[in-house]
Design a protein around this motif. Structure first.
Motif, short mmCIF file in Angstrom:
data_model
loop_
_atom_site.label_atom_id
_atom_site.label_comp_id
_atom_site.label_asym_id
_atom_site.label_seq_id
_atom_site.Cartn_x
_atom_site.Cartn_y
_atom_site.Cartn_z
N ILE A 315 0.86 -1.19 0.00
CA ILE A 315 0.00 0.00 0.00
C ILE A 315 0.90 1.23 0.00
CG2 ILE A 315 -1.77 1.28 1.24
CD1 ILE A 315 -2.80 -1.33 2.35
N ARG A 316 0.91 1.95 -1.12
CA ARG A 316 1.82 3.09 -1.27
C ARG A 316 1.13 4.42 -1.04
NH1 ARG A 316 6.38 1.26 -3.72
NH2 ARG A 316 6.60 -0.89 -3.07
N GLY A 317 -0.17 4.40 -0.81
CA GLY A 317 -0.84 5.66 -0.55
C GLY A 317 -2.25 5.43 -0.04
N VAL A 318 -2.71 6.34 0.83
CA VAL A 318 -4.08 6.33 1.35
C VAL A 318 -4.62 7.74 1.18
CG1 VAL A 318 -5.56 6.01 3.37
CG2 VAL A 318 -3.56 4.52 3.02
N VAL A 319 -5.81 7.83 0.57
CA VAL A 319 -6.46 9.12 0.37
C VAL A 319 -7.86 9.04 0.98
CG1 VAL A 319 -7.21 10.84 -1.31
CG2 VAL A 319 -5.20 9.40 -1.80
#
Length: 433
Positions: A315-319
């Motif tokens: 998981i490289r990003g959470v928005v």
């Protein structure tokens, strides 16, 4: 009679005397010579034929020529040949040799040499035609619903209401949502942009929609999530599972379960490869980095996917788009322990209190926080953006701190190649079907 050395015996006819009472005696009548010749002409060919045969006809021959009797049938008169009757054994003259499949395949291969066709026009290197943009709804077993397990927050069955054979879920508000209407859609909205290239670093965007939504009416047509991904120019594809159908419910379903996100990605990989029209791409999709976008009620499956999803540092990003309504401990833990990814939360005044609380939790862990989206997104970036009054929650996926915020985040992410490279360590990236 016929013997080894045939000889002929002539039987004579005995007639009684004509006078009654006289003694019986025999009278031999001579056979004329021409009749002897006729008898010999009849018997000699028959004797030669029997002598040449040497034995009586077989029972099979007799049966084949006999008239059918009661209980007689075709199989009795004409028995099927046995396997041994048709194929010689190892002891017979014909050698038994098993078929060699490899040899047969080799014989079928036609050897050709490369050649060029004359052309009057200049030749150019062949390029694979560009893929067309693909968007589809696909049913998956690993999607959020239907779900028959427990709610992990209460350790009670998720389907906690029944009416005869009908089962349903009573939400926190007290309203009952029936499974056959609200929690029985296992479809996933998948999107592969025209410019996507499996040979380049890329990401899978998992979008968890909010309450009161459907994939077609809201995610695709109103919020324009597939279009935003295409317009970003990022090498990204979309997976958006249907959660509660058009209902005010934030349940995560199978994403509550340990390894739920990993199973979802792995099952989706084959379908993404089909949309991309390259079955060999399934392995790359199954191991691709992930960016999770959660809007409104989508915060629940987002938080549990970070906590127990089973994909490690992929998981490289959470928005989060106006989505911090709870599960703060899970978000804070992921931010502190995964410095290879970025975290962005944009909020309105309705969620401001929870966002401020999460900011304090993160700072207490020694993590720096930014309050604007002007800078680049890098591994470890943590950004909280407050949007001005007048920005409505309903339109937040298309109008937040900027128009089309999903497009904006992915475009910034694409400028940092390290966010889209495969995980070098940590997390289980093996494919399990």
């Amino acid at each position: 009679m016929v013997g080894a050395n045939p000889k002929f015996e002539v039987y004579v006819r005995v007639t009684p005397a004509k006078k009654p009472g006289s003694p019986r005696h025999a009278r031999v009548r001579a056979i004329p010579s021409y009749r002897w010749l006729s008898l010999l002409a009849l018997l000699i060919p028959v004797s030669f034929t029997l002598a040449q045969c040497g034995k009586a006809p077989s029972a099979g021959s007799l049966a084949a020529n006999a008239q059918g009797t009661a209980g007689d049938n075709f199989d009795d008169r004409f028995p099927q040949p046995q396997f041994k009757d048709r194929f010689p054994t190892a002891a017979e003259s014909l050698q038994q040799r098993p078929a060699n499949v490899a040899d047969a395949q080799t014989r079928r291969v036609v050897q050709t040499q490369p050649y060029r066709v004359a052309s009057l026009a200049p030749t150019v290197p062949y390029e694979r035609p560009q893929h067309e943009e693909q968007t589809a709804l696909v049913g998956l077993k690993s999607s959020a619903f239907p779900y028959y397990g427990n709610n992990p927050r209460t350790e009670t069955p998720f389907l906690n209401v029944s009416n005869g054979d009908r089962r349903g879920h009573r939400s926190y508000s007290g309203r009952v949502y029936w499974q056959d209407e609200t929690f029985n859609d296992n479809r996933v909205l998948m999107h592969v942009p025209e410019h996507f290239d499996i040979k380049k670093p890329g990401v899978i965007v998992v979008f968890f929609h909010g309450n009161g939504a459907t994939l077609e009416r809201d995610v695709r047509d109103r919020q324009l999530v597939p279009q935003q991904i295409s317009d970003s120019g990022a090498n990204a594809v979309l997976l958006a599972p249907q959660l509660a159908v058009d209902a005010a419910d934030s349940s995560a379903g199978k994403f509550w379960q340990p390894g739920g996100l990993k199973r979802f990605i792995n099952e989706s990989a084959d379908h993404l490869a089909q949309l991309y029209d390259d079955p060999s791409a399934a392995k790359a999709f199954a191991n691709m980095p992930i960016v999770i976008v959660g809007y409104s009620g989508g915060f629940v499956p987002t938080a549990w996917s970070l906590e127990v999803g089973g994909v490690g540092n992929r998981i490289r990003g959470v928005v989060l788009l106006d989505a911090v309504y709870g599960e703060l401990d899970k978000f804070a833990s992921w931010i502190a322990n995964n410095r290879s990814g970025f975290f962005v939360s944009a909020y309105t005044r309705y969620t401001q209190r929870h966002d401020q609380e999460l900011i304090e939790m993160i700072r207490d862990k020694g993590v720096a926080v930014s309050d604007d989206m002007d800078g680049p997104l890098r591994p470890g970036s943590v950004v909280f953006v407050k949007t001005p009054d007048g920005v409505t929650h309903r339109d937040y996926v298309t109008h937040a701190w900027t128009d089309k915020p999903v497009r904006e985040v992915l475009a910034k992410m694409a400028l940092t190649p390290s966010l889209t490279r495969y995980a070098a360590s940590g997390g289980d990236t093996s494919i399990s079907r």
